[in-house]
Structure formats: C-alpha cells, structure tokens
Motif scaffolding. Structure first.
Motif, short mmCIF file in Angstrom:
data_model
loop_
_atom_site.label_atom_id
_atom_site.label_comp_id
_atom_site.label_asym_id
_atom_site.label_seq_id
_atom_site.Cartn_x
_atom_site.Cartn_y
_atom_site.Cartn_z
N MET A 117 0.89 -1.20 0.19
CA MET A 117 0.08 0.16 0.00
C MET A 117 0.96 1.08 -0.02
O MET A 117 1.84 1.23 0.62
CB MET A 117 -0.85 0.11 1.38
CG MET A 117 -1.76 1.02 1.23
SD MET A 117 -3.07 1.05 2.83
CE MET A 117 -4.46 0.15 1.90
N ALA A 118 0.44 2.15 -0.89
CA ALA A 118 1.05 3.48 -1.04
C ALA A 118 1.16 4.22 0.11
O ALA A 118 -0.01 4.24 1.30
CB ALA A 118 0.76 4.13 -2.09
N GLU A 119 2.27 5.06 0.78
CA GLU A 119 2.66 5.80 1.95
C GLU A 119 1.31 6.94 1.59
O GLU A 119 1.05 7.48 0.78
CB GLU A 119 3.74 6.30 2.09
CG GLU A 119 3.87 6.89 3.44
CD GLU A 119 5.30 7.38 3.68
OE1 GLU A 119 5.45 8.65 4.27
OE2 GLU A 119 6.25 6.75 3.63
N THR A 120 0.35 7.33 2.74
CA THR A 120 -0.41 8.24 2.73
C THR A 120 0.61 9.43 2.96
O THR A 120 1.14 9.66 3.78
CB THR A 120 -1.20 8.15 3.81
OG1 THR A 120 -1.89 6.89 3.77
CG2 THR A 120 -2.45 9.28 3.67
N PRO A 121 0.12 10.67 2.11
CA PRO A 121 0.90 11.97 2.20
C PRO A 121 0.55 12.67 3.66
O PRO A 121 -0.37 12.31 3.97
CB PRO A 121 0.58 12.74 1.04
CG PRO A 121 -0.88 12.29 0.50
CD PRO A 121 -0.60 10.74 0.82
N ALA A 122 1.53 13.27 4.14
CA ALA A 122 1.24 13.97 5.45
C ALA A 122 0.42 15.09 4.92
O ALA A 122 0.85 16.08 4.43
CB ALA A 122 2.47 14.45 5.96
N ARG A 123 -0.76 15.43 5.32
CA ARG A 123 -1.76 16.44 5.31
C ARG A 123 -2.60 16.62 6.49
O ARG A 123 -2.63 15.76 7.12
CB ARG A 123 -2.70 16.01 4.21
CG ARG A 123 -2.00 15.76 2.77
CD ARG A 123 -3.07 15.46 1.52
NE ARG A 123 -3.82 14.47 1.90
CZ ARG A 123 -4.94 13.90 1.29
NH1 ARG A 123 -5.13 14.68 0.25
NH2 ARG A 123 -5.38 12.87 1.58
N LYS A 124 -2.80 17.98 6.59
CA LYS A 124 -3.77 18.32 7.67
C LYS A 124 -4.55 19.52 7.34
O LYS A 124 -4.18 20.29 6.41
CB LYS A 124 -2.83 18.68 8.92
CG LYS A 124 -1.94 19.83 8.89
CD LYS A 124 -0.94 20.27 9.82
CE LYS A 124 -0.14 21.39 9.50
NZ LYS A 124 0.65 21.87 10.72
#
Length: 134
Positions: free
Chosen positions: A1-8
């Motif tokens: 599974m691809a890494e989830t981008p750091a977002r907020k």
C-alpha cells in the motif's frame, strides 16, 4: 500500500466585517493569539489567530468583500454550529469566557462524547466549547 501523504487542515477562513474588531474579540474574549497580520495591499490583510501557541490550526479572519460575502457574516453554516473549541478543562474555560461576556446560548451539558455548550462569536457564528470524554 502506498504511503499516505502528510496532510492536515491548517487554516479555516471565517468571514468577518472588520479585521481589527475581529482580532480584538478573538484575542480578548477567547484568549487566542494573533499569529499573523500581513498587509496585502488594497485594504486586504492576511490575519490569522490561534487558540494555542503550538502548531495547531489557525483561523483566517477574512474581511468580507462585496455584498454576497457580507451576507454570510455570522451565518456561514446556515445556523449550525460551525467551529469546535476543544479544551482540557471545560469549567475553567467556560467561567473565563463568561467573565469576558462571551454569549453562551445554552447551559453546559454532558453528552456521550464530552461536556459541551454552544456559544456565539461577535458576529453570531455558533461554536461548541467542548471537553471530550477521556
């Protein structure tokens, strides 16, 4: 599974009538910090406030530009609670806000998710002051 981008979600815009009156209300009544006040020219400013000194989300105080935006001041969500101010001590903050004449629309109540009461900002936008159940 691809890494989830750091977002907020970092900033939420709140349409206001006047920069300075909004800054005064949020800093004096709620105890928020003025984070930024940058002149953008043409009467526009980038004004952000935050309830914490840390890297939490900011509230962008965006002065209304034109009749359509002015019509939304105080009612950005059609009368629903718009923002949620979370605290680690409901009683402390509730008492401090009452002492500063913040208008609460109800008495504090205990819900399954925590202690909460609805208050209005200077324009009538509704907020929850909430201490989540731990």
């Amino acid at each position: 599974m691809a890494e989830t981008p750091a977002r907020k979600i970092a900033t939420v815009a709140l349409v206001v009538a006047d920069y300075d009156e909004a800054i005064a209300w949020y800093t004096q009544k709620l105890g928020f910090r003025l984070v930024q006040d940058v002149d953008l020219g043409g009467g526009k400013r980038w004004v952000t406030v935050s309830p914490t000194a840390g890297a939490g989300p900011h509230l962008l105080l965006a002065r209304a530009d034109g009749d359509e935006q002015r019509s939304r001041i105080g009612n950005q969500t059609g009368g629903r609670v718009f923002l949620f101010l979370e605290t680690d001590d409901f009683s402390r903050d509730h008492e401090a806000m009452l002492a500063r004449s913040v208008e609460f629309r109800e008495e504090p109540r205990r819900e399954a998710y925590g202690t909460v009461a609805v208050f209005a900002d200077l324009y009538g936008n509704l907020w929850d002051l909430i201490e989540p159940r731990r």
